[in-house]
Design a protein around this motif. Structure first.
Motif, PDB file in Angstrom:
ATOM      1  N   ARG A   1      -8.048   1.144   4.658  1.00  0.00           N
ATOM      2  CA  ARG A   1      -6.900   2.005   4.941  1.00  0.00           C
ATOM      3  C   ARG A   1      -6.663   2.113   6.448  1.00  0.00           C
ATOM      4  O   ARG A   1      -5.526   1.955   6.918  1.00  0.00           O
ATOM      5  N   GLU A   2      -7.700   2.345   7.204  1.00  0.00           N
ATOM      6  CA  GLU A   2      -7.537   2.483   8.647  1.00  0.00           C
ATOM      7  C   GLU A   2      -7.110   1.164   9.289  1.00  0.00           C
ATOM      8  O   GLU A   2      -6.317   1.154  10.237  1.00  0.00           O
TER       9      GLU A   2
ATOM     10  N   TYR B   1       0.841  -1.197   0.000  1.00  0.00           N
ATOM     11  CA  TYR B   1       0.000   0.000   0.000  1.00  0.00           C
ATOM     12  C   TYR B   1       0.876   1.247   0.000  1.00  0.00           C
ATOM     13  O   TYR B   1       1.814   1.358   0.804  1.00  0.00           O
TER      14      TYR B   1
ATOM     15  N   ALA C   1       1.222   4.639   1.120  1.00  0.00           N
ATOM     16  CA  ALA C   1       0.691   5.660   2.024  1.00  0.00           C
ATOM     17  C   ALA C   1       1.012   7.051   1.494  1.00  0.00           C
ATOM     18  O   ALA C   1       0.226   7.990   1.668  1.00  0.00           O
TER      19      ALA C   1
ATOM     20  N   ALA D   1     -11.821   3.410   2.680  1.00  0.00           N
ATOM     21  CA  ALA D   1     -11.440   4.137   3.904  1.00  0.00           C
ATOM     22  C   ALA D   1     -11.285   3.169   5.075  1.00  0.00           C
ATOM     23  O   ALA D   1     -10.362   3.314   5.890  1.00  0.00           O
TER      24      ALA D   1
ATOM     25  N   ARG E   1       2.980   0.762   3.495  1.00  0.00           N
ATOM     26  CA  ARG E   1       2.437  -0.072   4.557  1.00  0.00           C
ATOM     27  C   ARG E   1       2.140  -1.412   3.901  1.00  0.00           C
ATOM     28  O   ARG E   1       1.334  -1.489   2.979  1.00  0.00           O
TER      29      ARG E   1
ATOM     30  N   THR F   1      -0.622   7.199  -4.728  1.00  0.00           N
ATOM     31  CA  THR F   1      -0.939   7.317  -3.311  1.00  0.00           C
ATOM     32  C   THR F   1      -2.336   6.787  -3.001  1.00  0.00           C
ATOM     33  O   THR F   1      -3.278   7.006  -3.760  1.00  0.00           O
ATOM     34  N   ALA F   2      -2.446   6.085  -1.878  1.00  0.00           N
ATOM     35  CA  ALA F   2      -3.721   5.579  -1.345  1.00  0.00           C
ATOM     36  C   ALA F   2      -4.295   4.416  -2.146  1.00  0.00           C
ATOM     37  O   ALA F   2      -5.453   4.049  -1.971  1.00  0.00           O
ATOM     38  N   ARG F   3      -3.480   3.809  -3.018  1.00  0.00           N
ATOM     39  CA  ARG F   3      -3.874   2.565  -3.696  1.00  0.00           C
ATOM     40  C   ARG F   3      -2.880   1.477  -3.309  1.00  0.00           C
ATOM     41  O   ARG F   3      -1.906   1.722  -2.629  1.00  0.00           O
TER      42      ARG F   3
ATOM     43  N   LEU G   1      -3.343   0.787   8.608  1.00  0.00           N
ATOM     44  CA  LEU G   1      -2.562   1.670   9.477  1.00  0.00           C
ATOM     45  C   LEU G   1      -2.558   1.162  10.916  1.00  0.00           C
ATOM     46  O   LEU G   1      -1.537   1.234  11.613  1.00  0.00           O
TER      47      LEU G   1
ATOM     48  N   VAL H   1      -8.433   1.112  -2.456  1.00  0.00           N
ATOM     49  CA  VAL H   1      -8.410   0.863  -1.015  1.00  0.00           C
ATOM     50  C   VAL H   1      -9.482   1.715  -0.356  1.00  0.00           C
ATOM     51  O   VAL H   1      -9.453   2.951  -0.442  1.00  0.00           O
TER      52      VAL H   1
END
Length: 256
Positions: free
Chosen positions: A108-109, A41, A43, A105, A82, A60-62, A112, A103
């Protein structure tokens, strides 16, 4: 866990291991493979993941799903990753080939949060529940068309890899034919057999995905279009939207 090699914890009896890693600018992670399946991932930044049969550009974010024992290398621009490393027996549904994915929400959390967990998390309890929910959420990911297939024929692959480093939407097939000493009809056949795409389709796909690197650095769309050789920003925006279903501005980040 942060900034530790997966080899240090690979043997742990846990289905899910999560590691956060920060890389220097313009870092190349050379060819390697993992025993476990990997969810890589982004970040921050943008990654280009290469295997024997393709190249995946991950903004980013994929994320990209990398099957167990798949040799790959990763070129990174401003990247902090990540990663989830998954026991193969826990993900029998995992794809046999790399796959770029969106990804949510929630996922994603969860990713993390998993990075903050002790690698020796108890088999029952909150952290184990987070790991179980991760496995559940990973089964429902939406694939993204962020890959450029690469042919196995060595000479054609070499030209494709050179193009990926410096793409030009108007690069003529005649140049490729001269380099390979083949006719345009033979070039078309080689591309279709090796990539599943026509030459023009492959060229446009490669240009659009390469542009993600520029967009994530905050470069204006007009400048990105010019760098790739498009006649005007509208032509580039139309090609981008046709492939990814969203305009380039959806991927652009303000310049730092």
């Amino acid at each position: 866990m942060r900034n530790i090699p997966v080899a240090e914890v690979d043997g742990l009896d846990r289905a899910v291991l999560a590691i956060g890693t920060d890389y220097p600018a313009d870092h190349l992670l050379p060819w390697h493979e993992h025993r476990r399946a990997q969810v890589l991932y982004a970040a921050t930044g943008v990654m280009r993941v290469e295997t024997a049969d393709g190249s995946w550009t991950i903004p980013t974010a994929r994320a990209v799903l990398i099957p167990p024992t798949t040799r790959h290398q990763v070129t990174m621009t401003g990247v902090s990753t990540r990663s989830l490393y998954l026991e193969p027996a826990a993900v029998p549904w995992f794809p046999a080939r790399c796959q770029a994915v969106d990804v949510s929400a929630l996922l994603r959390e969860l990713i993390l949060e998993a990075v903050e967990m002790d690698p020796y998390y108890p088999e029952h309890g909150r952290d184990a529940a987070v790991a179980a929910l991760l496995l559940h959420e990973l089964r429902n990911l939406a694939p993204l068309p962020l890959d450029v297939p690469l042919p196995s024929e060595p000479r054609l692959r070499g030209l494709c890899e050179e193009f990926l480093d410096k793409p030009d939407i108007h690069d003529p097939p005649a140049r490729w034919c001269a380099a390979l000493n083949v006719s345009e009809r033979t070039l078309a056949r080689l591309f279709r057999r090796g990539t599943g795409l026509s030459f023009s389709e492959w060229r446009q796909r490669a240009c659009v995905l390469h542009s993600l690197h520029h967009l994530t650095t905050g470069l204006p769309v007009t400048r990105v279009a010019a760098l790739l050789g498009y006649d005007n920003p509208a032509a580039y925006t139309a090609a981008f939207g046709k492939l990814l279903g969203r305009p380039p501005t959806a991927y652009r980040q303000p310049r730092r």
